[in-house]
Design a protein around this motif. Structure first.
Motif, short mmCIF file in Angstrom:
data_model
loop_
_atom_site.label_atom_id
_atom_site.label_comp_id
_atom_site.label_asym_id
_atom_site.label_seq_id
_atom_site.Cartn_x
_atom_site.Cartn_y
_atom_site.Cartn_z
N UNK A 215 -8.56 -6.32 -2.79
CA UNK A 215 -7.68 -5.49 -3.62
C UNK A 215 -8.07 -4.04 -3.51
N UNK A 216 -7.06 -3.17 -3.49
CA UNK A 216 -7.30 -1.74 -3.61
C UNK A 216 -6.42 -1.24 -4.74
N UNK A 217 -7.05 -0.67 -5.77
CA UNK A 217 -6.27 -0.26 -6.93
C UNK A 217 -6.02 1.24 -6.90
N UNK A 218 -5.64 1.78 -8.03
CA UNK A 218 -5.26 3.19 -8.09
C UNK A 218 -6.41 4.11 -7.70
N UNK A 219 -7.64 3.70 -7.95
CA UNK A 219 -8.78 4.57 -7.64
C UNK A 219 -8.90 4.76 -6.14
N UNK A 220 -8.87 3.67 -5.39
CA UNK A 220 -9.08 3.79 -3.95
C UNK A 220 -7.85 4.24 -3.21
N UNK A 221 -6.66 4.15 -3.83
CA UNK A 221 -5.46 4.69 -3.20
C UNK A 221 -5.04 6.01 -3.83
N UNK A 222 -5.94 6.63 -4.58
CA UNK A 222 -5.63 7.91 -5.21
C UNK A 222 -5.48 7.72 -6.70
N UNK A 223 -6.58 7.70 -7.42
CA UNK A 223 -6.55 7.36 -8.83
C UNK A 223 -6.00 8.46 -9.71
N UNK A 224 -5.54 8.10 -10.88
CA UNK A 224 -5.00 9.06 -11.83
C UNK A 224 -6.01 9.25 -12.95
N UNK A 225 -6.70 10.37 -12.94
CA UNK A 225 -7.67 10.65 -13.98
C UNK A 225 -7.07 11.58 -15.02
N UNK A 276 -10.48 0.10 8.85
CA UNK A 276 -11.90 -0.24 8.75
C UNK A 276 -12.44 0.10 7.37
N UNK A 277 -11.98 1.22 6.79
CA UNK A 277 -12.43 1.57 5.44
C UNK A 277 -11.91 0.58 4.42
N UNK A 334 8.03 -3.58 -6.89
CA UNK A 334 7.19 -4.55 -6.18
C UNK A 334 7.77 -4.79 -4.80
N UNK A 335 6.89 -4.83 -3.82
CA UNK A 335 7.31 -5.22 -2.48
C UNK A 335 6.13 -5.87 -1.77
N UNK A 336 6.41 -6.57 -0.69
CA UNK A 336 5.37 -7.12 0.17
C UNK A 336 5.54 -6.51 1.54
N UNK A 337 4.43 -6.15 2.18
CA UNK A 337 4.49 -5.43 3.45
C UNK A 337 3.50 -6.04 4.43
N UNK A 338 3.71 -5.75 5.70
CA UNK A 338 2.78 -6.13 6.76
C UNK A 338 2.04 -4.88 7.21
N UNK A 339 0.74 -4.97 7.29
CA UNK A 339 -0.09 -3.81 7.62
C UNK A 339 0.11 -3.44 9.08
N UNK A 340 0.35 -2.14 9.31
CA UNK A 340 0.48 -1.63 10.67
C UNK A 340 -0.85 -1.20 11.23
N UNK A 341 -0.80 -0.25 12.15
CA UNK A 341 -2.02 0.16 12.83
C UNK A 341 -2.91 1.03 11.96
N UNK A 342 -2.35 1.59 10.88
CA UNK A 342 -3.13 2.45 10.02
C UNK A 342 -3.16 3.87 10.55
N UNK A 343 -3.67 4.84 9.78
CA UNK A 343 -4.16 4.63 8.42
C UNK A 343 -3.03 4.30 7.45
#
Length: 375
Positions: A215-225, A276-277, A334-343
């Protein structure tokens, strides 16, 4: 993949015993009174006829699915559903439990009965099972919010890191009388307010293993402080960004964009992260959820979407725009996605044909790797 099943005959709805229950021992466990009975008693708006408690200890989700005809035959209008614990205990893939739950909810709705999902609870003493419980619970919360299925999340009320909080369970699986009371409070709130979004609490942390795979939540995807986070940046032009304190602390603060229409694809984007991250692999399936609220829009003019930008100029996992966003009403994208090459970067965008000053606010976006969680 489960085959399509035709809707069952729908008997006349009655007010006698207007909650039924299908599931396993979690929903029927009677240490201090069952969760559903206690919640119904607290509400005062529902009754549970003992003959309509159809849950059986030890049952898996495939067996729970098979009890849908009996629930429909009771003639009640709402059915509390739980399940998944015994699938995990018996080594059934979490993805199988997920498919059975979806089909259970679908069959109930097709037969005129509205499901109420009673989510997963922790597992004490087995770290692997506990993570599977957490993964299945987080997916249920995201999916039910998008599908408009009432969902009661008792996890934050009874959990501690790695399992149950002290005094909240009797055997590592079943809640104690104190735990039942806490879970019943959440179920009662959902019964009385079906559109209520259940809090995540610490669940997001529970679903992240040592490498952050699940899981990656709001913090690791840009958290709201308390200030506009530097890890989020504007999409489009002409918007003013701000952070607003939340009245519901379980979801964190709101990040808002105020703009004057018409605009196309204005909103927010989190900073991109390499695969990788993230600990992800190209081709992984992820679930994305985000709470959104709008103010000042003219009905029928504002549309919002959430998606994962997978890099190389491609955007994966577009969600169909929500038409006619209602002012001041919390909605769940809500959606479901397939991960591409990144980032990979999380994006929330709004488009409006209106000319008024409008504001779109987001709260606690969640990106959840279902493939690596076994879903």
């Amino acid at each position: 993949m489960l085959s399509y099943l035709a809707p069952l005959p729908t008997p006349a709805r009655t007010s006698d015993g207007n909650l039924s229950v299908i599931g396993d021992s979690i929903s029927t466990f009677i240490a201090g009174g069952s969760i559903v009975q206690r919640a119904a008693n607290r509400s005062g708006r529902y009754r549970v006829n003992p003959s309509h408690i159809l849950g059986v200890g030890g049952t898996r989700t495939d067996q729970i699915l098979a009890t849908v005809p009996a629930a429909v035959a009771t003639g009640v209008r709402r059915c509390v559903v739980n399940g998944g614990t015994n699938d995990i205990a018996q080594g059934i893939p979490v993805a199988t439990a997920r498919a059975n739950l979806i089909e259970t909810w679908r069959r109930l709705r097709a037969s005129g009965v509205e499901p109420v999902d009673l989510g997963m609870l922790p597992n004490q003493g087995d770290g692997t099972r506990h993570k599977q419980h957490a993964a299945l619970q987080l997916w249920r919360q995201l999916y039910c919010a998008r599908e408009g299925i009432a969902h009661a999340n008792g996890w934050p009320s009874v959990a501690a890191a790695g399992g149950y909080a002290p005094g909240m369970n009797v055997d590592g699986v079943h809640p104690s009388a104190l735990g039942i009371d806490a879970i019943a409070g959440e179920l009662q709130a959902v019964l009385d307010n079906p559109g209520r979004l259940s809090p995540f609490g610490a669940l997001l942390d529970e679903t992240t293993d040592a490498n952050g795979l699940l899981c990656r939540n709001a913090v690791s995807f840009g958290g709201v402080g308390t200030a506009v986070p530097t890890s989020w940046f504007a999409v489009g032009s002409g918007a003013t960004y701000a952070v607003e304190a939340a009245t519901d602390g379980s979801f964190g603060n709101w990040l808002s964009a105020t703009f004057t229409g018409p605009v196309t694809n204005v909103g927010f984007q989190g900073s991109g992260q390499s695969l990788s991250a993230l600990g992800w692999t190209t081709g992984d399936r992820v679930a994305i959820g985000c709470r959104v609220r709008s103010t000042g829009c003219t009905p029928g003019t504002l549309k919002t979407r959430v998606f994962l930008n997978g890099g190389s100029g491609s955007s994966n996992g577009f969600l169909t725009y929500d038409e006619d966003q209602v002012n001041g009403l919390d909605q769940w994208l809500y959606t479901e996605a397939t991960v591409g090459a990144g980032p990979c970067a999380l994006m929330i965008q709004a488009t409006t044909t209106g000319t008024a000053i409008q504001k779109v606010s987001i709260q606690r976006p969640v990106v959840f790797n279902m493939t690596q969680a076994g879903l």
